[in-house]
Design a protein around this motif. Structure first.
Motif, mmCIF file in Angstrom:
data_model
loop_
_atom_site.group_PDB
_atom_site.id
_atom_site.type_symbol
_atom_site.label_atom_id
_atom_site.label_comp_id
_atom_site.label_asym_id
_atom_site.label_seq_id
_atom_site.Cartn_x
_atom_site.Cartn_y
_atom_site.Cartn_z
ATOM 1 N N VAL A 69 -24.634 25.697 17.836
ATOM 2 C CA VAL A 69 -24.679 27.115 18.176
ATOM 3 C C VAL A 69 -26.140 27.477 18.411
ATOM 4 O O VAL A 69 -27.047 26.853 17.867
ATOM 5 N N GLN A 70 -26.334 28.486 19.261
ATOM 6 C CA GLN A 70 -27.691 28.979 19.493
ATOM 7 C C GLN A 70 -27.659 30.493 19.330
ATOM 8 O O GLN A 70 -26.767 31.161 19.858
ATOM 9 N N GLN A 71 -28.640 30.986 18.600
ATOM 10 C CA GLN A 71 -28.754 32.429 18.445
ATOM 11 C C GLN A 71 -30.221 32.800 18.284
ATOM 12 O O GLN A 71 -31.058 31.967 17.965
ATOM 13 N N PHE A 72 -30.494 34.066 18.527
ATOM 14 C CA PHE A 72 -31.848 34.569 18.361
ATOM 15 C C PHE A 72 -32.113 34.745 16.881
ATOM 16 O O PHE A 72 -31.352 35.397 16.175
ATOM 17 N N ARG A 73 -33.201 34.154 16.407
ATOM 18 C CA ARG A 73 -33.602 34.277 15.010
ATOM 19 C C ARG A 73 -34.780 35.242 14.938
ATOM 20 O O ARG A 73 -35.903 34.907 15.261
ATOM 21 N N TYR A 74 -34.476 36.441 14.517
ATOM 22 C CA TYR A 74 -35.428 37.548 14.512
ATOM 23 C C TYR A 74 -36.748 37.228 13.799
ATOM 24 O O TYR A 74 -37.815 37.521 14.342
ATOM 25 N N PRO A 75 -36.726 36.632 12.588
ATOM 26 C CA PRO A 75 -37.992 36.403 11.887
ATOM 27 C C PRO A 75 -38.993 35.533 12.650
ATOM 28 O O PRO A 75 -40.199 35.671 12.460
ATOM 29 N N VAL A 76 -38.508 34.621 13.511
ATOM 30 C CA VAL A 76 -39.430 33.750 14.258
ATOM 31 C C VAL A 76 -39.491 34.107 15.739
ATOM 32 O O VAL A 76 -40.258 33.515 16.492
ATOM 33 N N GLY A 77 -38.666 35.060 16.176
ATOM 34 C CA GLY A 77 -38.704 35.524 17.561
ATOM 35 C C GLY A 77 -38.288 34.477 18.576
ATOM 36 O O GLY A 77 -38.782 34.477 19.705
ATOM 37 N N LYS A 78 -37.350 33.606 18.200
ATOM 38 C CA LYS A 78 -36.911 32.532 19.107
ATOM 39 C C LYS A 78 -35.416 32.309 19.001
ATOM 40 O O LYS A 78 -34.812 32.557 17.956
ATOM 41 N N ARG A 79 -34.843 31.790 20.092
ATOM 42 C CA ARG A 79 -33.468 31.306 20.068
ATOM 43 C C ARG A 79 -33.518 29.853 19.604
ATOM 44 O O ARG A 79 -34.274 29.063 20.139
ATOM 45 N N LEU A 80 -32.721 29.517 18.599
ATOM 46 C CA LEU A 80 -32.703 28.164 18.042
ATOM 47 C C LEU A 80 -31.322 27.550 18.149
ATOM 48 O O LEU A 80 -30.313 28.226 17.930
ATOM 49 N N TRP A 81 -31.285 26.255 18.480
ATOM 50 C CA TRP A 81 -30.047 25.483 18.387
ATOM 51 C C TRP A 81 -29.881 25.027 16.953
ATOM 52 O O TRP A 81 -30.846 24.589 16.317
ATOM 53 N N GLU A 82 -28.670 25.136 16.435
ATOM 54 C CA GLU A 82 -28.397 24.833 15.030
ATOM 55 C C GLU A 82 -26.965 24.357 14.875
ATOM 56 O O GLU A 82 -26.134 24.587 15.740
ATOM 57 N N PHE A 83 -26.675 23.774 13.717
ATOM 58 C CA PHE A 83 -25.290 23.593 13.312
ATOM 59 C C PHE A 83 -24.760 24.965 12.901
ATOM 60 O O PHE A 83 -25.536 25.822 12.449
ATOM 61 N N PRO A 84 -23.449 25.186 13.010
ATOM 62 C CA PRO A 84 -22.889 26.433 12.481
ATOM 63 C C PRO A 84 -23.180 26.525 10.980
ATOM 64 O O PRO A 84 -23.109 25.513 10.264
ATOM 65 N N MET A 85 -23.531 27.723 10.522
ATOM 66 C CA MET A 85 -23.837 27.915 9.100
ATOM 67 C C MET A 85 -23.757 29.383 8.756
ATOM 68 O O MET A 85 -23.826 30.241 9.633
ATOM 69 N N GLY A 86 -23.642 29.653 7.491
ATOM 70 C CA GLY A 86 -23.654 31.045 7.075
ATOM 71 C C GLY A 86 -23.255 31.232 5.631
ATOM 72 O O GLY A 86 -22.939 30.280 4.915
ATOM 73 N N THR A 87 -23.286 32.472 5.240
ATOM 74 C CA THR A 87 -22.935 32.892 3.893
ATOM 75 C C THR A 87 -22.057 34.126 3.999
ATOM 76 O O THR A 87 -22.078 34.815 5.013
ATOM 77 N N TRP A 88 -21.298 34.398 2.987
ATOM 78 C CA TRP A 88 -20.458 35.595 2.953
ATOM 79 C C TRP A 88 -21.021 36.546 1.909
ATOM 80 O O TRP A 88 -20.777 36.386 0.706
ATOM 81 N N GLU A 89 -21.763 37.537 2.364
ATOM 82 C CA GLU A 89 -22.366 38.509 1.447
ATOM 83 C C GLU A 89 -21.309 39.272 0.661
ATOM 84 O O GLU A 89 -21.524 39.616 -0.493
ATOM 85 N N THR A 90 -20.155 39.513 1.284
ATOM 86 C CA THR A 90 -19.113 40.293 0.625
ATOM 87 C C THR A 90 -18.282 39.451 -0.337
ATOM 88 O O THR A 90 -17.515 39.991 -1.118
ATOM 89 N N ARG A 91 -18.443 38.113 -0.271
ATOM 90 C CA ARG A 91 -17.703 37.214 -1.171
ATOM 91 C C ARG A 91 -18.636 36.126 -1.692
ATOM 92 O O ARG A 91 -18.485 34.953 -1.359
ATOM 93 N N PRO A 92 -19.619 36.498 -2.516
ATOM 94 C CA PRO A 92 -20.599 35.520 -2.982
ATOM 95 C C PRO A 92 -19.997 34.398 -3.818
ATOM 96 O O PRO A 92 -20.592 33.338 -3.956
ATOM 97 N N ASP A 93 -18.796 34.595 -4.359
ATOM 98 C CA ASP A 93 -18.163 33.573 -5.190
ATOM 99 C C ASP A 93 -17.143 32.739 -4.414
ATOM 100 O O ASP A 93 -16.366 31.991 -5.000
ATOM 101 N N ALA A 94 -17.151 32.835 -3.082
ATOM 102 C CA ALA A 94 -16.188 32.098 -2.260
ATOM 103 C C ALA A 94 -16.353 30.594 -2.458
ATOM 104 O O ALA A 94 -17.459 30.084 -2.642
ATOM 105 N N ASP A 95 -15.242 29.884 -2.422
ATOM 106 C CA ASP A 95 -15.238 28.431 -2.502
ATOM 107 C C ASP A 95 -16.009 27.861 -1.313
ATOM 108 O O ASP A 95 -15.872 28.338 -0.186
ATOM 109 N N ALA A 96 -16.825 26.839 -1.543
ATOM 110 C CA ALA A 96 -17.678 26.272 -0.489
ATOM 111 C C ALA A 96 -16.870 25.745 0.689
ATOM 112 O O ALA A 96 -17.264 25.921 1.851
#
Length: 191
Positions: A69-96
């Motif tokens: 996936v590629q998306q704009f990463r605001y803190p570095v001001g660039k579009r980066l290619w990456e593996f899909p990744m993320g966190t669920w802020e609304t479910r911090p105890d979600a099973d991995a």
């Protein structure tokens, strides 16, 4: 580890924690400021960025292609290619595993018939407590992505594994989490 376990481990390592105060917080990130005494006796200040657990997923197709996936990463001001990744802020105890399957579906539309946990890693252990789970996803079926509004600019691309290796060698792959996840998956002989 829980916050209490981390605190006890710091104390066992010889750190004295004089005070701990949360100085900033939003729905995604908090910053804690600890006044400490180092094991050698010097007083100090430690800023700790607190973030939820994340999952990073390497989607590997039967034909040897990998989905990025590629998306704009605001803190570095660039579009980066990456593996899909993320966190669920609304479910911090979600099973991995649930988190990994959800992020994969959300960002790419892929559904994994097989998900292999390859290990854990820390995104920036010198300043953050954020820990991630690394997964290899196989037996993939394509569906529709279910992106959040903040991911509207996200692109996906399937490339041969050899092209991914070339991107690393040529310095085009600069996402630390993607590189570390790939190293764990390769190092464990899963590829």
């Amino acid at each position: 580890m829980t916050d209490d376990e981390i605190r006890k481990a710091c104390e066992k390592a010889g750190y004295q924690i004089l005070s701990s105060e949360r100085v900033y917080e939003n729905p995604w990130t908090a910053v804690r400021e600890d006044k400490i005494i180092h094991p050698g006796g010097k007083k100090g200040l430690y800023g700790v960025v607190e973030r939820g657990t994340f999952a990073v997923i390497m989607p590997l197709h039967a034909d040897g292609r990998v989905t990025l996936v590629q998306q704009f990463r605001y803190p570095v001001g660039k579009r980066l290619w990456e593996f899909p990744m993320g966190t669920w802020e609304t479910r911090p105890d979600a099973d991995a595993t649930e988190l990994a399957l959800g992020e994969l579906r959300e960002e790419t539309g892929l559904r994994a018939g097989e998900l292999i946990h390859a290990g854990t890693l820390y995104q920036g252990a010198g300043y953050s407590n954020q820990m991630g789970h690394v997964f290899l996803a196989r037996n993939l079926v394509r569906g529709d992505a279910e992106r959040e509004e903040t991911e509207a600019d996200m692109r996906t691309r399937d490339i041969p594994l050899a092209e991914f290796d070339r991107m690393i060698a040529d310095g085009e792959m600069t996402c630390m989490v993607t590189l570390a996840a790939y190293a764990q998956i390769r190092g464990r002989g899963l590829l």
